[in-house]
Design a protein around this motif. Structure first.
Motif, PDB file in Angstrom:
ATOM      1  N   TRP A 168      -6.281  -8.844  -9.671  1.00  0.00           N
ATOM      2  CA  TRP A 168      -6.410  -7.817  -8.643  1.00  0.00           C
ATOM      3  C   TRP A 168      -6.853  -6.470  -9.218  1.00  0.00           C
ATOM      4  O   TRP A 168      -7.681  -5.780  -8.615  1.00  0.00           O
ATOM      5  CB  TRP A 168      -5.116  -7.692  -7.853  1.00  0.00           C
ATOM      6  N   MET A 196      -2.964 -12.744   2.540  1.00  0.00           N
ATOM      7  CA  MET A 196      -2.370 -11.633   1.805  1.00  0.00           C
ATOM      8  C   MET A 196      -0.847 -11.681   1.707  1.00  0.00           C
ATOM      9  O   MET A 196      -0.267 -11.008   0.860  1.00  0.00           O
ATOM     10  CB  MET A 196      -2.774 -10.295   2.452  1.00  0.00           C
ATOM     11  N   TYR A 200      -0.486 -15.200  -1.077  1.00  0.00           N
ATOM     12  CA  TYR A 200      -0.177 -14.338  -2.219  1.00  0.00           C
ATOM     13  C   TYR A 200       1.166 -14.754  -2.818  1.00  0.00           C
ATOM     14  O   TYR A 200       1.335 -14.799  -4.043  1.00  0.00           O
ATOM     15  CB  TYR A 200      -0.138 -12.869  -1.790  1.00  0.00           C
ATOM     16  N   TRP A 203       0.757 -18.232  -4.612  1.00  0.00           N
ATOM     17  CA  TRP A 203      -0.084 -18.034  -5.796  1.00  0.00           C
ATOM     18  C   TRP A 203       0.701 -17.404  -6.946  1.00  0.00           C
ATOM     19  O   TRP A 203       0.411 -17.637  -8.117  1.00  0.00           O
ATOM     20  CB  TRP A 203      -1.271 -17.160  -5.402  1.00  0.00           C
ATOM     21  N   HIS A 204       1.739 -16.625  -6.577  1.00  0.00           N
ATOM     22  CA  HIS A 204       2.572 -15.958  -7.591  1.00  0.00           C
ATOM     23  C   HIS A 204       3.987 -16.551  -7.658  1.00  0.00           C
ATOM     24  O   HIS A 204       4.889 -15.950  -8.248  1.00  0.00           O
ATOM     25  CB  HIS A 204       2.643 -14.456  -7.305  1.00  0.00           C
ATOM     26  N   ARG A 229       5.246  -7.970  -3.091  1.00  0.00           N
ATOM     27  CA  ARG A 229       4.341  -7.911  -1.942  1.00  0.00           C
ATOM     28  C   ARG A 229       4.289  -6.511  -1.325  1.00  0.00           C
ATOM     29  O   ARG A 229       3.247  -6.099  -0.818  1.00  0.00           O
ATOM     30  CB  ARG A 229       4.709  -8.974  -0.906  1.00  0.00           C
ATOM     31  N   PHE A 232       1.839  -4.721  -3.466  1.00  0.00           N
ATOM     32  CA  PHE A 232       0.497  -5.236  -3.229  1.00  0.00           C
ATOM     33  C   PHE A 232      -0.095  -4.685  -1.928  1.00  0.00           C
ATOM     34  O   PHE A 232      -1.230  -4.197  -1.897  1.00  0.00           O
ATOM     35  CB  PHE A 232       0.540  -6.766  -3.198  1.00  0.00           C
ATOM     36  N   TYR A 292      -5.203 -12.835  -9.205  1.00  0.00           N
ATOM     37  CA  TYR A 292      -3.739 -12.762  -9.251  1.00  0.00           C
ATOM     38  C   TYR A 292      -3.318 -11.436  -9.859  1.00  0.00           C
ATOM     39  O   TYR A 292      -4.130 -10.704 -10.438  1.00  0.00           O
ATOM     40  CB  TYR A 292      -3.160 -13.933 -10.050  1.00  0.00           C
ATOM     41  N   SER A 303      -2.262 -22.665  -4.634  1.00  0.00           N
ATOM     42  CA  SER A 303      -2.396 -22.146  -3.272  1.00  0.00           C
ATOM     43  C   SER A 303      -1.800 -23.146  -2.281  1.00  0.00           C
ATOM     44  O   SER A 303      -1.481 -24.282  -2.638  1.00  0.00           O
ATOM     45  CB  SER A 303      -3.872 -21.902  -2.942  1.00  0.00           C
TER      46      SER A 303
END
Length: 437
Positions: A168, A196, A200, A203-204, A229, A232, A292, A303
């Motif tokens: 990112w 998002m 997200y 993915w993390h 988040r 982010f 990421y 994902s």
């Protein structure tokens, strides 16, 4: 003599207007319009031509929400279709509709149709299965978010057009320079709640809700207002001040900003690939894995899918369900899945279909179309990345959309908005739990 001739003519007329056999009709309600609707019709035609006993009638019923609503009303009126396409956020609600659903694993066993769970891509199969691995609905149009980038805009900013960002911070830096170099927009996401917030998290390796994101029961609480988040979303809001980030609207509306050549980066469904290709041309854009945040996770996890599956509804004669089972077998066959994947951009639901596509040289001709499968299978899924099974999910997504829009417009900061989204979402979960105890 005249009477005999008349009778012969009458018989001939009847024979001409009556099929040589009585086909069993199977009603399939779906939510695919435009080019995707044509692809759905082609699937039904292919099955209908492959045998003579059954005829599948695909019927477009509007958006995903409209299709689900229509199916529920029809079931209550005892006029339900055999098959209805339901998007992934409706999974928990379909599971809770006791007596309405004919689970696919049971249907295939009853119809004695060959069925191998191991043939499916793990994350696709797992999303729609019980905790002990029994498939409830047939995977059909599965997708996952990927990163698209405009090669020309990236080159104008002084970057290698064939090297997309992997993190990112890198995306932010590239997007800012591209805007400074004349791009109207740095980055815009499609389906912001899915990409998002939900993806997200997966993915993390962050939880969206308790009890394995709802797979462990319906008495759950939302958890997506975590520090990672919040940080982010606030970062994206800050990017919005100089058009490094531009909000393009709910669902798929933002794709128009990318296909018009305004935005450098776009995170969107893998199923958007065909539309982007038609708009920009194969050589003008690239497809890569989502970036990421290295301060949240040292590397991406995997994902999760979006799209929809086919649910079989109860209330039809057993003889008709044999045709339904045969149609699902046809849809899941490797050649049919490979064609569907190549024409639409949706993920092939079986490993065999992906293999056929690769051997045909499709991924060499259309680079990046295999990224979605790579993302889904990047690592074995965890409790945080297997998927989401959330009651009243459609309404919860609406809540998250509203709160994120408050952030983008400057009315709230990210923490206040996500805290409120979780609070409002939990109230909807309590209602779902009370109604389905």
């Amino acid at each position: 003599m005249t009477r005999i001739n008349f009778s012969a003519v009458a018989v001939a007329a009847v024979l001409a207007s009556t099929p040589a056999w009585a086909q069993t009709e199977i009603q399939w309600w779906h939510a695919m319009g435009g080019n995707l609707g044509e692809a759905v019709n082609a699937l039904a035609d292919g099955f209908n031509k492959s045998q003579s006993e059954y005829k599948v009638n695909p019927v477009y019923k509007g958006s995903y929400t409209e299709t689900l609503t229509a199916a529920i009303a029809a079931f209550r009126a005892k006029q339900a279709p055999h098959i209805v396409q339901v998007f992934e956020v409706g999974t928990a609600n379909m599971m809770a509709a006791k007596g309405a659903v004919y689970p696919v694993f049971q249907l295939m066993a009853d119809a004695k149709e060959p069925f191998d769970p191991k043939a499916y891509i793990g994350p696709v199969y797992g999303y729609y299965s019980t905790t002990d691995g029994k498939l409830l609905s047939m995977p059909f149009n599965s997708s996952t978010p990927v990163l698209y980038w405009n090669k020309e805009l990236l080159a104008k900013a002084g970057y290698d057009p064939n090297k997309p960002p992997t993190t990112w911070p890198e995306l932010g830096e590239m997007a800012k320079k591209a805007v400074a170099a004349g791009a109207k927009c740095g980055f815009t996401p499609q389906w912001q709640t899915w990409t998002m917030i939900e993806n997200y998290g997966a993915w993390h390796n962050l939880p969206y809700a308790t009890k394995a994101n709802g797979f462990g029961g319906i008495d759950i609480e939302l958890k997506f207002n975590d520090p990672a988040r919040v940080k982010f979303i606030q970062m994206l809001a800050d990017w919005g001040k100089d058009k490094t980030f531009v909000y393009g609207g709910r669902e798929g509306k933002s794709t128009a900003l990318f296909t018009a050549g305004d935005c450098v980066f776009h995170i969107a469904s893998s199923a958007t690939a065909s539309a982007i290709d038609k708009a920009l041309g194969t050589d003008k854009f690239g497809i890569a894995m989502m970036p990421y945040s290295p301060d949240v996770a040292p590397k991406p996890q995997n994902s999760i899918i979006g799209g929809a599956t086919l649910w079989v509804l109860q209330g039809k004669p057993a003889s008709e369900y044999k045709g339904v089972a045969k149609f699902l077998t046809y849809l899941a066959s490797a050649p049919v899945q490979a064609k569907w994947h190549q024409e639409t951009g949706y993920v092939p639901v079986s490993l065999a279909a992906a293999e056929i596509t690769e051997k045909a040289g499709f991924y060499q001709k259309f680079p990046g179309r295999d990224v979605a499968v790579k993302e889904l299978t990047l690592n074995p899924p965890t409790e945080n990345s297997k998927g989401l099974r959330i009651g009243n999910f459609v309404q919860i997504r609406d809540v998250v959309d509203e709160e994120l829009e408050a952030v983008w417009s400057g009315k709230k900061d990210a923490k206040a908005a996500l805290d409120e989204a979780v609070k409002r979402g939990n109230e909807l979960l309590k209602k779902f739990e009370a109604a389905n105890k």
